[in-house]
Design an enzyme around this catalytic site. Structure first.
Site, PDB file in Angstrom:
ATOM      1  N   ARG A  91       0.812  -1.227   0.000  1.00 17.89           N
ATOM      2  CA  ARG A  91       0.000   0.000   0.000  1.00 17.89           C
ATOM      3  C   ARG A  91       0.845   1.276   0.000  1.00 17.89           C
ATOM      4  O   ARG A  91       0.417   2.306  -0.468  1.00 17.89           O
ATOM      5  CB  ARG A  91      -0.967  -0.003   1.197  1.00 17.89           C
ATOM      6  CG  ARG A  91      -2.090  -0.996   0.967  1.00 17.89           C
ATOM      7  CD  ARG A  91      -3.232  -0.785   1.905  1.00 17.89           C
ATOM      8  NE  ARG A  91      -3.077  -1.566   3.126  1.00 17.89           N
ATOM      9  CZ  ARG A  91      -4.013  -1.666   4.052  1.00 17.89           C
ATOM     10  NH1 ARG A  91      -5.145  -1.036   3.919  1.00 17.89           N
ATOM     11  NH2 ARG A  91      -3.816  -2.395   5.116  1.00 17.89           N
ATOM     12  N   LYS A 184     -21.095   7.044  -3.581  1.00 17.42           N
ATOM     13  CA  LYS A 184     -21.214   8.068  -2.538  1.00 17.42           C
ATOM     14  C   LYS A 184     -21.654   9.377  -3.193  1.00 17.42           C
ATOM     15  O   LYS A 184     -21.014   9.836  -4.136  1.00 17.42           O
ATOM     16  CB  LYS A 184     -19.844   8.251  -1.882  1.00 17.42           C
ATOM     17  CG  LYS A 184     -19.915   8.850  -0.495  1.00 17.42           C
ATOM     18  CD  LYS A 184     -18.529   9.134   0.031  1.00 17.42           C
ATOM     19  CE  LYS A 184     -17.941   7.997   0.822  1.00 17.42           C
ATOM     20  NZ  LYS A 184     -16.665   8.338   1.455  1.00 17.42           N
ATOM     21  N   ARG A 186     -22.533  13.381  -2.363  1.00 15.45           N
ATOM     22  CA  ARG A 186     -22.541  14.430  -1.337  1.00 15.45           C
ATOM     23  C   ARG A 186     -23.799  15.265  -1.508  1.00 15.45           C
ATOM     24  O   ARG A 186     -24.029  15.893  -2.543  1.00 15.45           O
ATOM     25  CB  ARG A 186     -21.275  15.299  -1.459  1.00 15.45           C
ATOM     26  CG  ARG A 186     -21.193  16.349  -0.354  1.00 15.45           C
ATOM     27  CD  ARG A 186     -19.781  16.783  -0.059  1.00 15.45           C
ATOM     28  NE  ARG A 186     -18.954  15.771   0.602  1.00 15.45           N
ATOM     29  CZ  ARG A 186     -19.061  15.425   1.879  1.00 15.45           C
ATOM     30  NH1 ARG A 186     -19.961  15.995   2.656  1.00 15.45           N
ATOM     31  NH2 ARG A 186     -18.271  14.517   2.391  1.00 15.45           N
TER      32      ARG A 186
HETATM   33  C1  R5P Z   1      -9.214   0.178   0.228  1.00 16.92           C
HETATM   34  O1  R5P Z   1      -8.567   0.581  -0.740  1.00 16.92           O
HETATM   35  C2  R5P Z   1      -9.415  -1.273   0.409  1.00 16.92           C
HETATM   36  O2  R5P Z   1      -9.946  -1.841  -0.743  1.00 16.92           O
HETATM   37  C3  R5P Z   1     -10.330  -1.598   1.587  1.00 16.92           C
HETATM   38  O3  R5P Z   1     -11.645  -1.155   1.304  1.00 16.92           O
HETATM   39  C4  R5P Z   1      -9.844  -0.971   2.866  1.00 16.92           C
HETATM   40  O4  R5P Z   1      -8.494  -1.266   3.081  1.00 16.92           O
HETATM   41  C5  R5P Z   1     -10.660  -1.494   4.040  1.00 16.92           C
HETATM   42  O5  R5P Z   1     -10.214  -0.930   5.240  1.00 16.92           O
HETATM   43  P1  R5P Z   1     -11.102  -0.968   6.552  1.00 16.92           P
HETATM   44  O6  R5P Z   1     -11.521  -2.375   6.789  1.00 16.92           O
HETATM   45  O7  R5P Z   1     -10.190  -0.436   7.629  1.00 16.92           O
HETATM   46  O8  R5P Z   1     -12.274  -0.056   6.348  1.00 16.92           O
END
Ligand code: R5P
Length: 284
Positions: A91, A184, A186
């Site tokens: 990441r 989403k 807004r």
């Molecule tokens: C984001 O780019 C990923 O695809 C996931 O949606 C993200 O890492 C999920 O993180 P969390 O479980 O902390 O919301």
């Protein structure tokens, strides 16, 4: 071919060896009293191609991977393939703020020193694989997820955002059901509406698919929206169940009807095996 299982991926490595009908060796992995990693492969010298199955997350597993690469090389492996089910550090693939490292590049270049091929599963950014000079392949867990859920009453596959819409399409198409993504909108400075972009989920059994669940925040928010939109049931399946801060407990205690992940990270809900897709790639 010989499969060496590191401590992060014992069950997956064993399953892989069973499918491929080849020798399996479980590496011994323990800690010195000061916390440093000790690993040992109890074997005669190799005269074969060797596959190491081990994650690069968390850091302790990354160190074990480096040590296993060296041990396998010293035992005379003809070639070394790294199967990295969950590639940690993917990441941080670029410098977001001045002064940061290119972590994915650093880790990839270190791994690249002792291997001939790298196989990953749904790596967060496929672009990271360009840091390897050897042959690489990122496999998609969509096939394993679709196979697991086929015939289990799912009406529609949903991704939590448009960025992951391709995954929902892939899983949905393989299962022969509808797919969509959450969008989403807004409404004002303080109000945001999240809803399916096109589909009507009223009375439907929805399967949310994502690559990673970390805190579970994304999935819990998506589930609440889908239930508010009239979904009959919401199940989530992700490739990598990182599950930090008791995320499994929070997800199972939420309005979700089911939580599952692949066995790229082995835990209590990792019932979807990616062994078949890895075996297919290794056979080829
Ligand atoms: C984001 O780019 C990923 O695809 C996931 O949606 C993200 O890492 C999920 O993180 P969390 O479980 O902390 O919301």
């Amino acid at each position: 071919m010989i499969i060496v299982g590191g401590s992060s991926s014992k069950d997956l490595a064993k399953e892989l060896a069973r499918i491929l009908d080849c020798q399996y060796i479980q590496a011994l992995s323990t800690r010195f009293p000061d916390g440093e990693c000790y690993t040992r492969i109890d074997s005669e010298p190799f005269n074969d191609d060797v596959v190491i199955v081990q994650n690069t997350y968390p850091d302790s597993n990354l160190i074990e991977m480096f040590l296993l690469q060296n041990a396998v090389k010293n035992l005379g492996a003809k070639s070394i393939t790294l199967v990295i089910p969950y590639f940690g550090y993917a990441r941080q693939d670029r410098i977001f703020k001045p002064g940061e490292p290119e972590s994915a590049k650093v880790i990839s270049e270190l791994l690249d020193k002792s291997c001939d091929r790298v196989i990953t599963i749904d790596i967060h950014k496929e672009d990271v694989l360009r840091y390897f000079s050897c042959k690489t392949k990122d496999l998609k867990a969509a096939e394993s997820i679709a196979d697991y859920f086929k015939g289990k009453g799912i009406d529609i596959v949903m991704s939590p955002d448009i960025g992951a819409a391709g995954r929902a399409k892939d899983v949905g198409t393989r299962m022969g059901v509808d797919y969509d993504h959450l969008e989403k909108t807004r409404l004002s400075g303080t109000e945001v509406r999240i809803q399916p972009a096109n589909a009507d989920c009223t009375g439907k059994n929805v399967l949310i698919v994502d690559d990673i669940i970390a805190t579970g925040g994304t999935i819990i928010a998506a589930t609440e929206q889908l239930k508010a939109a009239g979904a009959k049931s919401v199940t989530v399946a992700c490739t990598h169940g990182v599950f930090v801060n008791n995320a499994i407990e929070r997800l199972t205690g939420s309005s979700l009807d089911g939580v599952l992940c692949c066995n790229t990270l082995e835990n209590t809900v990792s019932h979807i095996s990616v062994a078949n897709i890895i075996a297919k790639e290794l056979r080829e």
